[in-house]
Design a protein around this motif. Structure first.
Motif, mmCIF file in Angstrom:
data_model
loop_
_atom_site.group_PDB
_atom_site.id
_atom_site.type_symbol
_atom_site.label_atom_id
_atom_site.label_comp_id
_atom_site.label_asym_id
_atom_site.label_seq_id
_atom_site.Cartn_x
_atom_site.Cartn_y
_atom_site.Cartn_z
ATOM 1 N N GLN A 199 44.877 36.141 41.880
ATOM 2 C CA GLN A 199 45.832 36.108 42.987
ATOM 3 C C GLN A 199 46.886 37.199 42.830
ATOM 4 O O GLN A 199 47.289 37.841 43.807
ATOM 5 C CB GLN A 199 46.502 34.744 43.081
ATOM 6 N N PRO A 252 34.489 37.987 40.459
ATOM 7 C CA PRO A 252 33.998 36.747 41.043
ATOM 8 C C PRO A 252 32.916 36.090 40.183
ATOM 9 O O PRO A 252 32.893 34.860 40.054
ATOM 10 C CB PRO A 252 33.435 37.200 42.398
ATOM 11 N N ARG A 297 42.916 28.468 45.482
ATOM 12 C CA ARG A 297 42.311 29.310 46.514
ATOM 13 C C ARG A 297 41.616 30.523 45.922
ATOM 14 O O ARG A 297 40.557 30.947 46.393
ATOM 15 C CB ARG A 297 43.405 29.746 47.492
ATOM 16 N N TYR A 298 42.184 31.096 44.879
ATOM 17 C CA TYR A 298 41.623 32.313 44.297
ATOM 18 C C TYR A 298 40.591 32.029 43.201
ATOM 19 O O TYR A 298 40.173 32.940 42.501
ATOM 20 C CB TYR A 298 42.738 33.206 43.767
ATOM 21 N N TYR A 331 37.696 31.139 44.107
ATOM 22 C CA TYR A 331 36.468 31.489 44.826
ATOM 23 C C TYR A 331 36.792 32.648 45.761
ATOM 24 O O TYR A 331 37.626 32.526 46.652
ATOM 25 C CB TYR A 331 35.971 30.285 45.625
ATOM 26 N N PHE A 332 36.130 33.794 45.539
ATOM 27 C CA PHE A 332 36.466 34.966 46.357
ATOM 28 C C PHE A 332 35.275 35.922 46.490
ATOM 29 O O PHE A 332 35.333 37.091 46.131
ATOM 30 C CB PHE A 332 37.705 35.687 45.821
ATOM 31 N N ARG A 381 40.026 38.608 48.410
ATOM 32 C CA ARG A 381 41.134 37.804 48.937
ATOM 33 C C ARG A 381 42.303 38.740 49.209
ATOM 34 O O ARG A 381 42.276 39.909 48.851
ATOM 35 C CB ARG A 381 41.566 36.739 47.934
ATOM 36 N N ALA A 407 40.978 41.667 51.858
ATOM 37 C CA ALA A 407 39.780 40.836 51.956
ATOM 38 C C ALA A 407 38.797 41.469 52.942
ATOM 39 O O ALA A 407 39.188 42.153 53.895
ATOM 40 C CB ALA A 407 40.147 39.429 52.409
ATOM 41 N N GLN A 461 33.564 39.115 56.684
ATOM 42 C CA GLN A 461 33.072 37.867 56.104
ATOM 43 C C GLN A 461 32.567 36.892 57.160
ATOM 44 O O GLN A 461 31.576 36.185 56.931
ATOM 45 C CB GLN A 461 34.137 37.227 55.233
#
Length: 454
Positions: free
Chosen positions: A66, A359, A390-391, A393-394, A398, A402, A406
């Motif tokens: 993040q 990732p 939240r970070y 999974y990216f 992000r 980003a 997507q």
């Protein structure tokens, strides 16, 4: 940085002469996984011989990711060696541009990737997915290689949306030229001591020829679109890029249009191909999950073709795709370079340092994922996602950089996966699939499954 915060990140062991340079080249994700297991969430990889040695920093925690991609993004720029090589091969599109160039490009390109606009690509995606399924049905041999099949499907679907009626010519050129340019980027990106591109080595000559051919077909199509842009009603993405205008009337010039097209080709088809190949393979390895996905498709679609409106009506299918991208993110490692000295997780990161987030590693971090190597789509049930940082999974990055595409990738993969599961069951033949890391991560061996018509 706070006073006294001077701890150095743990150093990953490497060879006396080149440090971890050869390990990074030969087994990138394996080295990253071992470094995290042995040393924790922030590590240093030594690169190059003593006296010329530099350090590459790996950051693996959700908080650290993040900071690099989100809250501290202004201090982590795309100034590193690999982005320079991509820029030299494929131009200065959204993937590599920065500062005012990036802001201007994003403002003009963003309207092409709104959810409403992306939904308009559903019919073109289904055309290519149905053609792939029809070709499979006509095969006398029920065994297919998902790696090759999904690469071809995704290339054709993305090219159809980008180029419209000029699909077939461009697919052939991209199919031939992209791997050559990718090889050059990989070779040069992994070796900071590469000879100049102007030197007439075999690799440089081959790459220069591929770049000329790829640029030539794009430039010709752009010139044709410019010639009729005022009167044509084409809705392919190239035409829309040419027509795009900023509030003050500014537009992308022809080179900038080409740069965006090449980035979309790279990111669009390779990310979708990887997601689909492994989603299908994982379903072939897990019959119960495959049956659950097929039951959902049968119930919701009732035999009709999938469309954009079905994306939110197929939650389990979406969970399967997200879990496939957790285990096999198409971009397993992404890098930045620091502007000013900073601190991550209590460790000093100097100014001008190359910093990577992964990732592939963070998606396997035991703090966020139970039994991380196990395929489990239930990880992406809404309540499970809400409980996770939240970070953690990216797969699309992000923060402010980003991936703009997507929603497109998820729509393309969802429609194709639903279409294939309507027509076929799958039984796995290959189990352990070796991977290679270039600009993206992809399988370097066939992913064979046996198709069973439904």
């Amino acid at each position: 940085m706070e006073a006294g915060m001077t701890r150095e990140a743990p150093r990953v062991a490497g060879g006396t002469l080149l440090g971890t340079l050869l390990d990074l080249r030969d087994d990138t994700v394996g080295l990253y996984l071992r470094a995290h297991r042995d040393h924790g969430d922030v590590v240093r990889f030594p690169l190059g011989p003593p006296g010329l040695r530099a350090y590459l920093y790996g950051v693996f925690s959700a908080d650290g990711v993040q900071q690099v991609l989100g809250t501290g993004a202004a201090n982590f720029r795309k100034d590193n060696h690999i982005y320079g090589e991509i820029r030299a091969s494929l131009g200065n599109g959204l993937l590599t541009s920065q500062d005012d160039d990036y802001v201007f490009q994003r403002r003009l390109v963003q309207p092409l990737f709104t959810r409403r606009r992306v939904d308009g690509y559903a019919a073109a995606i289904h055309t290519e997915a149905a053609a792939t399924a029809g070709r499979w049905a006509a095969r006398p041999d029920p065994v297919v290689d998902l790696a090759a099949e999904m690469a071809e499907f995704a290339l054709r679907a993305t090219s159809r949306i980008l180029f419209g009626a000029d699909l077939d010519e461009t697919v052939e050129v991209v199919r031939r030229c992209f791997p050559v340019l990718g090889e050059q980027v990989l070779r040069r990106g992994a070796n900071p001591f590469s000879p100049p591109r102007s030197w007439p080595t075999a690799v440089n000559r081959r790459a220069a020829a591929a770049q000329r051919e790829l640029y030539a077909v794009c430039d010709r199509l752009i010139a044709e679109r410019h010639a009729c842009a005022a009167s044509a009603d084409g809705d392919d993405m190239m035409t829309m890029l040419i027509r795009a205008r900023d509030e003050d009337g500014s537009r992308l010039d022809s080179q900038a249009v080409r740069d965006q097209i090449l980035v979309f080709l790279l990111a669009g088809h390779e990310s979708t191909a990887t997601a689909l190949a492994f989603a299908l393979h994982l379903l072939a390895l897990h019959p119960e999950a495959q049956q659950k996905a097929q039951a959902e498709v049968d119930e919701i679609l009732g035999g009709r073709e999938p469309g954009a409106e079905d994306r939110d009506r197929l939650p389990y299918l979406t969970m399967v795709l997200k879990e496939a991208m957790r285990l096999y993110p198409s971009v397993p490692i992404t890098g930045r370079r620091t502007v000013a000295e900073t601190e991550i997780g209590g460790f000093r990161i100097p100014a001008g340092a190359d910093v990577t987030v992964s990732p592939y590693v963070t998606h396997r971090h035991p703090a966020y994922w139970t039994d991380p190597e196990v395929f489990d789509p239930a990880r992406f049930a809404p309540e499970a996602e809400a409980d996770r940082p939240r970070y953690a999974y990216f797969p699309f990055g992000r923060g402010p950089r980003a991936c703009i595409g997507q929603h497109f990738t998820m729509l393309e993969a969802s429609i194709a996966l639903a279409c294939f599961l309507q027509r076929f069951g799958l039984t796995a033949i290959d189990t352990d699939i070796p991977m290679e890391v270039g600009i993206t991560m992809r399988p370097c061996a066939p992913i064979r499954v046996r198709l069973v018509p439904r």
